[in-house]
Design an enzyme around this catalytic site. Structure first.
Site, PDB file in Angstrom:
ATOM      1  N   GLU A 176       0.831  -1.221   0.000  1.00  0.00           N
ATOM      2  CA  GLU A 176       0.000   0.000   0.000  1.00  0.00           C
ATOM      3  C   GLU A 176       0.859   1.262   0.000  1.00  0.00           C
ATOM      4  OE1 GLU A 176      -2.954  -0.347   3.111  1.00  0.00           O
ATOM      5  OE2 GLU A 176      -4.208  -1.485   1.733  1.00  0.00           O
ATOM      6  N   GLU A 373      -5.616  -8.301  -0.965  1.00  0.00           N
ATOM      7  CA  GLU A 373      -6.366  -8.014   0.268  1.00  0.00           C
ATOM      8  C   GLU A 373      -7.806  -7.657  -0.092  1.00  0.00           C
ATOM      9  OE1 GLU A 373      -4.761  -5.147   3.015  1.00  0.00           O
ATOM     10  OE2 GLU A 373      -2.695  -5.808   2.633  1.00  0.00           O
TER      11      GLU A 373
HETATM   12  C1  BGP Z   1      -4.475  -2.605   4.884  1.00  0.00           C
HETATM   13  C2  BGP Z   1      -3.163  -3.245   5.324  1.00  0.00           C
HETATM   14  C3  BGP Z   1      -3.288  -4.500   6.110  1.00  0.00           C
HETATM   15  C4  BGP Z   1      -4.533  -4.558   6.985  1.00  0.00           C
HETATM   16  C5  BGP Z   1      -5.771  -4.051   6.266  1.00  0.00           C
HETATM   17  C6  BGP Z   1      -6.989  -3.969   7.147  1.00  0.00           C
HETATM   18  O1  BGP Z   1      -4.283  -1.248   4.925  1.00  0.00           O
HETATM   19  O2  BGP Z   1      -2.373  -3.540   4.177  1.00  0.00           O
HETATM   20  O3  BGP Z   1      -2.087  -4.615   6.854  1.00  0.00           O
HETATM   21  O4  BGP Z   1      -4.301  -3.935   8.165  1.00  0.00           O
HETATM   22  O5  BGP Z   1      -5.554  -2.781   5.706  1.00  0.00           O
HETATM   23  O6  BGP Z   1      -6.959  -2.720   7.821  1.00  0.00           O
HETATM   24  P1  BGP Z   1      -7.144  -2.673   9.402  1.00  0.00           P
HETATM   25  O7  BGP Z   1      -6.226  -3.711   9.922  1.00  0.00           O
HETATM   26  O8  BGP Z   1      -6.789  -1.302   9.793  1.00  0.00           O
HETATM   27  O9  BGP Z   1      -8.596  -3.017   9.634  1.00  0.00           O
END
Ligand code: BGP
Length: 475
Positions: A176, A373
């Site tokens: 990201e 993701e």
């Molecule tokens: C993205 C990241 C992940 C994960 C996901 C879910 O930004 O790449 O590492 O964290 O988001 O977000 P969160 O964990 O804040 O719910």
């Protein structure tokens, strides 16, 4: 019409710092994730020195995957995973980041982890830098604002490319990388680039400089990787949240177009190997005299990626704010979209948006894509029957897979695989909570650190097992 091929990489995704724990075991150094506090009531994480004894820093223990991974990988195999995305914790390999020699115990851990995956024919899909750069590189060098960090990263990348060249085919460089487009976000600047903006500094300018060094590092890593193993597939990793115009008013459309450019120019550099003209003009207008050399530009052109990895959770909306500069400021320019519902964390759920972005990427870059993701963060409960009935998560994932299949089967998008985020409950990056759960597998750990770390298969575990077994036909 395309189909989800028989070798479609169904799987799941995690990140080292969000589940391994063992934060100071076997020589591991302190990463930026290790100095992040748990979320406050607004779910905003703080940054502190984190190394004080007794601080309940959620990343320190994670879910003890470091010791329990054989049990967890076995559960992934039971679901039928073909792939498993995780990251290599940079600080297990180079504890401070600026050493010349790697930490053998760290290299051995990932050797064992990848072998455990391959035992079940599960392909490791590896992120090099997932919000976990060595904290020493922040305190001693200022993070990615320092060109020296390029070589420290390349030393790390080359070391792991060589070590795992016969175990890992799919890699991606910076997780990201575009989160920092929101240069007001302390979380994004710190996790993406180890930046801590000093009083009087122009955060946007510092971000552009840091992002440039990261993009040069990514391009050089791609070239190094291909020399080590020409079969490597090395991708970028973009947080994709499409930004729609709130209305058909031309000014809203223009604003949304600039918003998309502002969030996704990183993909232009990764995929086209050059900066987009609008950004060069913008940086000129801003008198940003950045350290970008002719050699850098040659590297960017030579080190383009093989595929576009991206995360997709939600969509945004924006509208004209009367400014003539078209400048998009994520902190202030987003507005609620009345046509979609938000999760309890305010994430606007929009499954059709997944088909939209898969087409957008295909139209802009025409490269293979990998959804690395996607998921629904929610509070889960173990019911009286000892089970977790997470129908909300099943519905979210089903809706998104339906759109994903349309993009492939009707629109012709070339999709490598799908690895839903947090395939086992882990620490939320944004909030530091365990209670924001994504997993097909529940883990008995609570926000206050209590729990026995037992694993429980949720309803979604059995649902996803069927999805994979039928290659996405039964949803
Ligand atoms: C993205 C990241 C992940 C994960 C996901 C879910 O930004 O790449 O590492 O964290 O988001 O977000 P969160 O964990 O804040 O719910």
């Amino acid at each position: 019409m395309g189909q989800l091929g028989k070798d479609f990489l169904w799987g799941g995704a995690v990140a080292a710092h969000q589940l391994e724990g063992a934060w100071q075991v076997d020589g591991k150094g302190i990463s930026v994730a290790d100095v992040m506090t748990a979320g406050d009531v607004n779910h905003q994480r703080g940054i502190t020195d984190g190394v004080q004894p007794g601080n309940n820093y959620p990343n320190h223990e994670g879910i003890d995957f470091y010791h329990r991974y054989p049990e967890d990988i076995k559960l992934f195999a039971e679901m039928g995973f073909k792939s498993f995305r995780t990251s290599i914790a940079w600080t297990r390999i180079f504890p401070n980041g600026d050493e010349t020699q790697p930490n053998e115990a760290g290299l051995k851990f990932y050797d064992d982890l990848f072998e455990e995956c391959l035992k079940y024919d599960i392909q490791p899909v590896i992120t090099l830098s997932h919000f976990e750069m060595p904290y020493h590189l922040v305190t001693e060098y200022g993070g990615w604002r320092n060109r020296k960090v390029i070589d420290f990263f390349l030393n790390f990348a080359e070391t792991v490319f060589k070590r795992y060249r016969n175990k890992v085919k799919y890699w991606m460089t910076f997780n990201e990388i575009n989160n920092q487009a929101n240069y007001h976000s302390q979380f994004a600047l710190f996790t993406n680039s180890g930046l801590q903006i000093q009083p009087g500094e122009d955060a946007e300018k510092v971000m552009y400089q840091a992002a440039h060094y990261e993009l040069v590092a990514s391009a050089k890593a791609v070239q190094i990787g291909k020399q080590i193993n020409p079969d490597f597939k090395i991708g970028c990793m973009i947080a994709m949240c499409p930004i729609y115009p709130l209305t058909a008013k031309p000014e809203d459309v223009l604003k949304a177009e600039r918003a998309m450019q502002t969030r996704y120019w990183f993909a232009d550099v990764h995929c086209h190997g050059r900066y987009p003209e609008w950004l060069l003009q913008y940086q000129k207008n801003q008198h940003y005299d950045l350290d970008i050399t002719a050699d850098d530009l040659k590297e960017l052109a030579a080190g383009t990626v093989d595929y576009i990895g991206f995360s997709y959770y939600m969509s945004f909306a924006t509208k004209d704010n009367g400014e003539t500069t078209l400048h998009y400021d994520e902190e202030h320019d987003l507005v609620p979209n009345p046509y979609v519902k938000a999760s309890e964390w305010g994430w606007q759920v929009d499954s059709v948006g997944l088909r939209y972005v898969m087409n957008w990427f295909n139209d802009h870059y025409h490269l293979p894509e990998f959804i690395v993701e996607n998921g629904f963060g929610a509070v889960d409960h173990v019911e009286a029957d000892g089970q977790v009935h997470d129908s909300n998560r099943i519905n979210y994932l089903r809706d998104h897979i339906i759109q994903m299949k349309k993009a492939v089967e009707i629109d012709g998008v070339d999709l490598i695989g799908y690895t839903p985020w947090g395939c086992i409950d882990l620490v939320s990056a944004g909030t530091g909570q365990m209670s924001k759960r994504y997993g097909f597998i529940y883990v008995d750990k609570q926000d206050d650190g209590t729990g026995n770390l037992a694993r429980i298969k949720k309803d979604s575990f059995y649902w996803y097992q069927k999805v994979i077994a039928t290659n996405g036909d039964v949803l």
